[in-house]
Every structure is written in C-alpha cells, then in structure tokens.
Design a protein around this motif. Sequence first.
Motif, PDB file in Angstrom:
ATOM      1  N   PRO A 249       0.809  -1.217   0.000  1.00  0.00           N
ATOM      2  CA  PRO A 249       0.000   0.000   0.000  1.00  0.00           C
ATOM      3  C   PRO A 249       0.847   1.275   0.000  1.00  0.00           C
ATOM      4  CG  PRO A 249      -0.655  -1.469   1.786  1.00  0.00           C
ATOM      5  CD  PRO A 249       0.538  -2.078   1.131  1.00  0.00           C
ATOM      6  N   GLY A 250       2.066   1.206   0.518  1.00  0.00           N
ATOM      7  CA  GLY A 250       2.923   2.381   0.590  1.00  0.00           C
ATOM      8  C   GLY A 250       3.743   2.644  -0.646  1.00  0.00           C
ATOM      9  N   CYS A 251       3.711   1.728  -1.612  1.00  0.00           N
ATOM     10  CA  CYS A 251       4.430   1.923  -2.878  1.00  0.00           C
ATOM     11  C   CYS A 251       3.428   2.401  -3.913  1.00  0.00           C
ATOM     12  CB  CYS A 251       5.098   0.630  -3.333  1.00  0.00           C
ATOM     13  SG  CYS A 251       6.035   0.811  -4.876  1.00  0.00           S
ATOM     14  N   LEU A 252       3.543   3.664  -4.289  1.00  0.00           N
ATOM     15  CA  LEU A 252       2.571   4.269  -5.196  1.00  0.00           C
ATOM     16  C   LEU A 252       2.945   4.128  -6.664  1.00  0.00           C
ATOM     17  CD1 LEU A 252       1.984   7.568  -3.207  1.00  0.00           C
ATOM     18  CD2 LEU A 252       0.685   5.422  -3.087  1.00  0.00           C
ATOM     19  N   TRP A 253       4.231   3.979  -6.936  1.00  0.00           N
ATOM     20  CA  TRP A 253       4.699   4.013  -8.323  1.00  0.00           C
ATOM     21  C   TRP A 253       5.984   3.232  -8.420  1.00  0.00           C
ATOM     22  CZ3 TRP A 253       1.789   7.045 -11.670  1.00  0.00           C
ATOM     23  CH2 TRP A 253       2.277   7.187 -12.964  1.00  0.00           C
ATOM     24  N   PHE A 254       6.180   2.494  -9.526  1.00  0.00           N
ATOM     25  CA  PHE A 254       7.428   1.766  -9.733  1.00  0.00           C
ATOM     26  C   PHE A 254       7.633   1.627 -11.230  1.00  0.00           C
ATOM     27  CE2 PHE A 254      10.252  -1.406  -7.429  1.00  0.00           C
ATOM     28  CZ  PHE A 254      11.125  -1.565  -8.482  1.00  0.00           C
ATOM     29  N   ASP A 255       8.527   2.423 -11.784  1.00  0.00           N
ATOM     30  CA  ASP A 255       8.868   2.359 -13.207  1.00  0.00           C
ATOM     31  C   ASP A 255      10.248   1.743 -13.379  1.00  0.00           C
ATOM     32  OD1 ASP A 255       6.541   3.597 -14.048  1.00  0.00           O
ATOM     33  OD2 ASP A 255       7.443   5.594 -14.112  1.00  0.00           O
ATOM     34  N   VAL A 256      10.406   0.997 -14.453  1.00  0.00           N
ATOM     35  CA  VAL A 256      11.707   0.472 -14.862  1.00  0.00           C
ATOM     36  C   VAL A 256      12.042   1.166 -16.172  1.00  0.00           C
ATOM     37  CG1 VAL A 256      13.022  -1.572 -15.518  1.00  0.00           C
ATOM     38  CG2 VAL A 256      11.230  -1.743 -13.759  1.00  0.00           C
ATOM     39  N   CYS A 257      13.138   1.912 -16.194  1.00  0.00           N
ATOM     40  CA  CYS A 257      13.511   2.723 -17.348  1.00  0.00           C
ATOM     41  C   CYS A 257      14.855   2.254 -17.894  1.00  0.00           C
ATOM     42  CB  CYS A 257      13.616   4.195 -16.950  1.00  0.00           C
ATOM     43  SG  CYS A 257      12.146   4.815 -16.110  1.00  0.00           S
ATOM     44  N   ALA A 258      14.979   2.280 -19.228  1.00  0.00           N
ATOM     45  CA  ALA A 258      16.230   1.901 -19.887  1.00  0.00           C
ATOM     46  C   ALA A 258      16.906   3.145 -20.447  1.00  0.00           C
ATOM     47  CB  ALA A 258      15.950   0.911 -21.015  1.00  0.00           C
ATOM     48  N   ASP A 259      18.204   3.198 -20.289  1.00  0.00           N
ATOM     49  CA  ASP A 259      18.994   4.280 -20.869  1.00  0.00           C
ATOM     50  C   ASP A 259      18.899   4.202 -22.392  1.00  0.00           C
ATOM     51  OD1 ASP A 259      21.557   5.521 -21.986  1.00  0.00           O
ATOM     52  OD2 ASP A 259      21.762   6.014 -19.864  1.00  0.00           O
ATOM     53  N   ARG A 260      18.756   5.324 -23.042  1.00  0.00           N
ATOM     54  CA  ARG A 260      18.640   5.343 -24.504  1.00  0.00           C
ATOM     55  C   ARG A 260      19.971   5.124 -25.212  1.00  0.00           C
ATOM     56  NH1 ARG A 260      14.539  10.041 -26.435  1.00  0.00           N
ATOM     57  NH2 ARG A 260      12.639   8.814 -26.081  1.00  0.00           N
ATOM     58  N   VAL A 261      21.068   5.341 -24.518  1.00  0.00           N
ATOM     59  CA  VAL A 261      22.381   5.218 -25.138  1.00  0.00           C
ATOM     60  C   VAL A 261      23.052   3.905 -24.765  1.00  0.00           C
ATOM     61  CG1 VAL A 261      24.676   6.261 -25.296  1.00  0.00           C
ATOM     62  CG2 VAL A 261      22.647   7.726 -25.207  1.00  0.00           C
ATOM     63  N   ASP A 262      23.031   3.559 -23.505  1.00  0.00           N
ATOM     64  CA  ASP A 262      23.712   2.363 -23.000  1.00  0.00           C
ATOM     65  C   ASP A 262      22.672   1.262 -22.754  1.00  0.00           C
ATOM     66  OD1 ASP A 262      25.062   0.386 -21.607  1.00  0.00           O
ATOM     67  OD2 ASP A 262      26.028   1.768 -20.214  1.00  0.00           O
ATOM     68  N   PRO A 263      22.663   0.203 -23.558  1.00  0.00           N
ATOM     69  CA  PRO A 263      21.656  -0.850 -23.405  1.00  0.00           C
ATOM     70  C   PRO A 263      21.796  -1.662 -22.126  1.00  0.00           C
ATOM     71  CG  PRO A 263      23.288  -1.519 -25.018  1.00  0.00           C
ATOM     72  CD  PRO A 263      23.612  -0.092 -24.642  1.00  0.00           C
ATOM     73  N   HIS A 264      22.869  -1.440 -21.384  1.00  0.00           N
ATOM     74  CA  HIS A 264      23.094  -2.169 -20.138  1.00  0.00           C
ATOM     75  C   HIS A 264      22.791  -1.324 -18.894  1.00  0.00           C
ATOM     76  CE1 HIS A 264      25.672  -4.258 -23.123  1.00  0.00           C
ATOM     77  NE2 HIS A 264      25.036  -5.287 -22.592  1.00  0.00           N
ATOM     78  N   ARG A 265      22.367  -0.071 -19.074  1.00  0.00           N
ATOM     79  CA  ARG A 265      22.095   0.832 -17.952  1.00  0.00           C
ATOM     80  C   ARG A 265      20.587   0.973 -17.764  1.00  0.00           C
ATOM     81  NH1 ARG A 265      24.697   2.560 -13.827  1.00  0.00           N
ATOM     82  NH2 ARG A 265      26.524   2.853 -15.108  1.00  0.00           N
TER      83      ARG A 265
END
Length: 100
Positions: free
Chosen positions: A34-50
């Motif tokens: 209930p205390g976690c409102l948002w969780f995004d996983v984002c990929a770096d546009r330049v480094d495919p490993h970041r």
Amino acid sequence: MFSRIVSMKIRPGSRAEFLAAVRRSATASVRDEPGCLWFDVCADRVDPHRFFLYQVYVDDEAAEAHRFTEHFITWRSAADRYVEPGTQVHYSTDILVNAN
C-alpha cells in the motif's frame, strides 16, 4: 511522499532475464504494498546495459518495509546474478510537486 531512483548496469547477455525479474518485483511492489505508489523500470537510450528504477513511496516506513517483502528478497537474489557489482546507486528525493 518521496521517490527513490536506483541506477544500475547489468551484465552483458542478461537483459531478458533481468527485465523478467525486475518486472515481477515492480508489479508486486505496486500491487501488494500500500505504501508503494509508483514503480517504473527505465532503460537508458544510449547504453543498453544501464537501467533506472523510479519508485514513489508514501513515507520512509513504506520504503523500509519494501526491503523485507518476499518479492524484494527474490529480486535481490536476481540482482546479484544480473547487475554489475558496485553499479547500484540509490538516490532519495522529496517530491515537491506532483502534477498527476
């Protein structure tokens, strides 16, 4: 309310496995905490490993409770396999304006 941003670099050849593991953890975090409102996983546009994880919690207690959930413990085990050691950097920021 605050955000936690985690930056990490994954080992070459582990992208699919990493994404599957982090997707399970992110989904469970929002669904089961209930205390976690948002969780995004984002990929770096330049480094495919970041990658960057962007999480929003209602308070410090909710973020601390997250660390003791079954899905987080499972995620930590996966992170040990897929994330380059020493590349996880955590930032905590206060949210001053939320336009949503």
